[in-house]
Scaffold this motif. Structure first.
Motif, PDB file in Angstrom:
ATOM      1  N   PHE A   1       0.881  -1.182   0.000  1.00  0.00           N
ATOM      2  CA  PHE A   1       0.000   0.000   0.000  1.00  0.00           C
ATOM      3  C   PHE A   1       0.911   1.222   0.000  1.00  0.00           C
ATOM      4  N   ARG A   2       0.944   1.965  -1.096  1.00  0.00           N
ATOM      5  CA  ARG A   2       1.935   3.031  -1.232  1.00  0.00           C
ATOM      6  C   ARG A   2       1.423   4.395  -0.770  1.00  0.00           C
ATOM      7  N   LYS A   3       2.298   5.100  -0.091  1.00  0.00           N
ATOM      8  CA  LYS A   3       1.959   6.423   0.420  1.00  0.00           C
ATOM      9  C   LYS A   3       1.569   7.383  -0.697  1.00  0.00           C
ATOM     10  N   SER A   4       2.111   7.175  -1.874  1.00  0.00           N
ATOM     11  CA  SER A   4       1.793   8.061  -2.998  1.00  0.00           C
ATOM     12  C   SER A   4       0.310   8.016  -3.360  1.00  0.00           C
ATOM     13  N   ASN A   5      -0.388   6.960  -2.935  1.00  0.00           N
ATOM     14  CA  ASN A   5      -1.825   6.851  -3.205  1.00  0.00           C
ATOM     15  C   ASN A   5      -2.680   7.405  -2.072  1.00  0.00           C
ATOM     16  N   LEU A   6      -2.050   7.751  -0.966  1.00  0.00           N
ATOM     17  CA  LEU A   6      -2.799   8.091   0.240  1.00  0.00           C
ATOM     18  C   LEU A   6      -3.609   9.374   0.085  1.00  0.00           C
ATOM     19  N   LEU A   7      -3.060  10.359  -0.618  1.00  0.00           N
ATOM     20  CA  LEU A   7      -3.736  11.644  -0.790  1.00  0.00           C
ATOM     21  C   LEU A   7      -5.118  11.452  -1.434  1.00  0.00           C
TER      22      LEU A   7
ATOM     23  N   VAL B   1      10.404  -4.188   8.586  1.00  0.00           N
ATOM     24  CA  VAL B   1      10.849  -3.373   7.456  1.00  0.00           C
ATOM     25  C   VAL B   1      11.372  -4.277   6.341  1.00  0.00           C
ATOM     26  N   GLU B   2      10.914  -4.012   5.134  1.00  0.00           N
ATOM     27  CA  GLU B   2      11.387  -4.705   3.937  1.00  0.00           C
ATOM     28  C   GLU B   2      11.944  -3.674   2.958  1.00  0.00           C
ATOM     29  N   ILE B   3      12.829  -4.130   2.094  1.00  0.00           N
ATOM     30  CA  ILE B   3      13.282  -3.335   0.964  1.00  0.00           C
ATOM     31  C   ILE B   3      12.687  -3.980  -0.284  1.00  0.00           C
ATOM     32  N   VAL B   4      11.875  -3.208  -1.007  1.00  0.00           N
ATOM     33  CA  VAL B   4      11.075  -3.741  -2.112  1.00  0.00           C
ATOM     34  C   VAL B   4      11.469  -3.056  -3.414  1.00  0.00           C
ATOM     35  N   LYS B   5      11.481  -3.821  -4.482  1.00  0.00           N
ATOM     36  CA  LYS B   5      11.756  -3.256  -5.810  1.00  0.00           C
ATOM     37  C   LYS B   5      10.701  -2.190  -6.111  1.00  0.00           C
ATOM     38  N   PRO B   6      11.132  -0.950  -6.422  1.00  0.00           N
ATOM     39  CA  PRO B   6      10.172   0.144  -6.640  1.00  0.00           C
ATOM     40  C   PRO B   6       9.086  -0.204  -7.646  1.00  0.00           C
ATOM     41  N   GLY B   7       7.846   0.120  -7.280  1.00  0.00           N
ATOM     42  CA  GLY B   7       6.719  -0.108  -8.155  1.00  0.00           C
ATOM     43  C   GLY B   7       6.193  -1.534  -8.165  1.00  0.00           C
ATOM     44  N   THR B   8       6.770  -2.421  -7.338  1.00  0.00           N
ATOM     45  CA  THR B   8       6.344  -3.821  -7.292  1.00  0.00           C
ATOM     46  C   THR B   8       6.043  -4.223  -5.850  1.00  0.00           C
ATOM     47  N   ASN B   9       5.674  -5.496  -5.654  1.00  0.00           N
ATOM     48  CA  ASN B   9       5.498  -6.068  -4.322  1.00  0.00           C
ATOM     49  C   ASN B   9       6.677  -6.945  -3.914  1.00  0.00           C
ATOM     50  N   GLU B  10       7.711  -6.991  -4.745  1.00  0.00           N
ATOM     51  CA  GLU B  10       8.807  -7.943  -4.595  1.00  0.00           C
ATOM     52  C   GLU B  10       9.888  -7.450  -3.619  1.00  0.00           C
TER      53      GLU B  10
ATOM     54  N   GLY C   1      16.276  -0.371  -2.750  1.00  0.00           N
ATOM     55  CA  GLY C   1      14.884  -0.390  -3.152  1.00  0.00           C
ATOM     56  C   GLY C   1      14.054   0.483  -2.240  1.00  0.00           C
ATOM     57  N   GLU C   2      12.735   0.365  -2.364  1.00  0.00           N
ATOM     58  CA  GLU C   2      11.816   1.184  -1.574  1.00  0.00           C
ATOM     59  C   GLU C   2      11.675   0.626  -0.157  1.00  0.00           C
ATOM     60  N   ILE C   3      11.677   1.517   0.820  1.00  0.00           N
ATOM     61  CA  ILE C   3      11.449   1.122   2.205  1.00  0.00           C
ATOM     62  C   ILE C   3       9.954   0.861   2.388  1.00  0.00           C
ATOM     63  N   VAL C   4       9.611  -0.376   2.759  1.00  0.00           N
ATOM     64  CA  VAL C   4       8.220  -0.784   2.977  1.00  0.00           C
ATOM     65  C   VAL C   4       8.104  -1.255   4.427  1.00  0.00           C
TER      66      VAL C   4
END
Length: 411
Positions: A62-68, A254-263, A271-274
């Protein structure tokens, strides 16, 4: 004196993992009916199966960029909060606007560990220069100072003359705020002949803290530690005195995820901090922060056994933190809509004299000072930050979809 905040920090990684996932399953079972967005995110997934990171990886991010947008559809918290609005302690608002809850539990934001690891202790006096106006920053760091038994001067940002008056009278020995503002305070104090000799410790966050600025602060006798925090998650990771990397906070997975994916990515990959937050009021599950980092191999020499982040390494999306405040592309679009006739807009974020700066470049057939001033005013209204404006020829900005260009150096 204890060397750690509590025994949770020194658990074996295996014990922490087992306990965290047991807590996660219990939390989700109890709170899922109260948070409809959480229920939607878990559609088709058996909560009982969430026993390890591999199983957690089946849950969509669930990405913060969608929260707004989602908060506008289902105000105020997009169906993510599991506690009724009137039962919360504070209802906060970050730029965007994005709305953030705060519950009643002690040190709800998890900031006490960061202060303790940074060398602050009971009886310290902390000058807290994070904002108390709408945004969570001031409250996040005040709660951490109180968790270790320190007193707080709720200064907020700006008003340097009053800040110097408070320092002179109240003699704080610690500072909390952005590293930029600490530099400003030191320079203003020297200029006024009122050096801030009482401050010897600092907890900084919300802006870059490059080696040159670290050296400046150290040269003025202040030992500073960084932490990585967000308005949604509180303190995610923090430095321990003199040790490399930022230790991940307890109560988070905390996971590090490939940006734009769930991986999820392996240790050492950027990668992205999830983050999954084990919080009864706001149980965020695989929450994508939009920030980039990586896991550093090995454990911290300080004895804390949780994983370590390498620190902030950029943005996975265009939402960008400037002077401790997030700026969203939607805010720049709001500026454009307020001034008909403009072409493309691009906000360029840079560093100058150890401070964040931003310049709005706007395509316009009219190169008038009055338009530039009006755009600067709209920019400040939308972001609550000041920026310069450059009017450029129509068609001169790249057609690459980029609205915010972060051109600050990393590291």
């Amino acid at each position: 004196m204890p060397s750690h905040f509590d025994r949770l920090e020194t658990r074996s990684p295996e014990k922490r993992e087992a306990e965290d996932f047991r807590t996660l399953r219990a939390l989700l079972t109890d709170r899922i009916s109260k948070a409809p967005a959480l229920k939607k995110q878990l559609k088709g997934i058996d909560i009982r199966s969430l026993k390890n990171r591999a199983a957690l990886g089946e849950v969509p991010v669930f990405r913060k960029s969608n929260l707004l947008a989602l908060q506008k559809e289902k105000p105020p918290f997009a169906g993510l909060a599991a506690t009724k609005t009137g039962a919360l302690k504070r209802l906060l608002m970050s730029p965007g606007p994005i709305f953030d809850p705060e519950g009643h539990a002690g040190d709800w934001w998890g900031a006490g560990r960061a202060f303790f690891a940074g060398g602050m202790r009971k009886g310290d006096v902390v000058l807290n220069t994070f904002s108390y106006h709408f945004t969570p920053g001031g409250f996040i760091f005040e709660s951490g100072a109180h968790a270790i038994g320190a007193a707080v001067i709720p200064a907020g940002p700006g008003q340097t003359e009053q800040q110097l008056d408070a320092i002179e009278a109240l003699r704080p020995n610690a500072y909390a705020g952005t590293p930029d503002f600490l530099k400003i305070l030191i320079e203003k104090a020297i200029e006024a002949g009122r050096p801030v000799t009482s401050i010897r410790k600092a907890m900084v966050s919300g802006a870059a803290f490059p080696p040159s600025l670290q050296a400046f602060v150290k040269d003025h006798g202040i030992v500073a530690c960084q932490c990585y925090a967000t308005a949604d998650l509180g303190i995610v990771a923090y430095e321990s005195l003199g040790q490399p990397g930022l230790i991940i906070n307890e109560g988070l997975i905390v996971e590090i995820v490939k940006p734009g994916t769930n991986e999820a990515l392996p240790e050492g990959e950027v990668g992205e901090i999830v983050v999954t937050r084990l919080n009864a009021d706001y149980p965020l599950l695989r929450f994508g922060t939009g920030d980039l980092s990586k896991i550093i191999p090995g454990r911290s020499p300080c004895g804390r056994t949780n994983q370590r982040l390498a620190g902030w390494m950029g943005r996975a999306d265009q939402r960008t933190k400037v002077k401790g405040m997030f700026v969203d592309p939607a805010q720049i679009e709001a500026v454009r809509k307020a001034h008909p006739g403009l072409g493309r807009l691009r906000l360029v974020v840079m560093r100058k004299n150890e401070q964040d700066t931003m310049t709005l470049r706007a395509e316009s057939g009219e190169a008038s000072p009055s338009l530039a001033s009006a755009l600067a005013a709209s920019l400040q209204t939308q972001t609550r930050l000041r920026g310069e404006v450059e009017l450029v020829e129509p068609g001169s900005l790249p057609n690459d979809g980029k609205i915010i260009a972060d051109e600050r150096p990393i590291g």
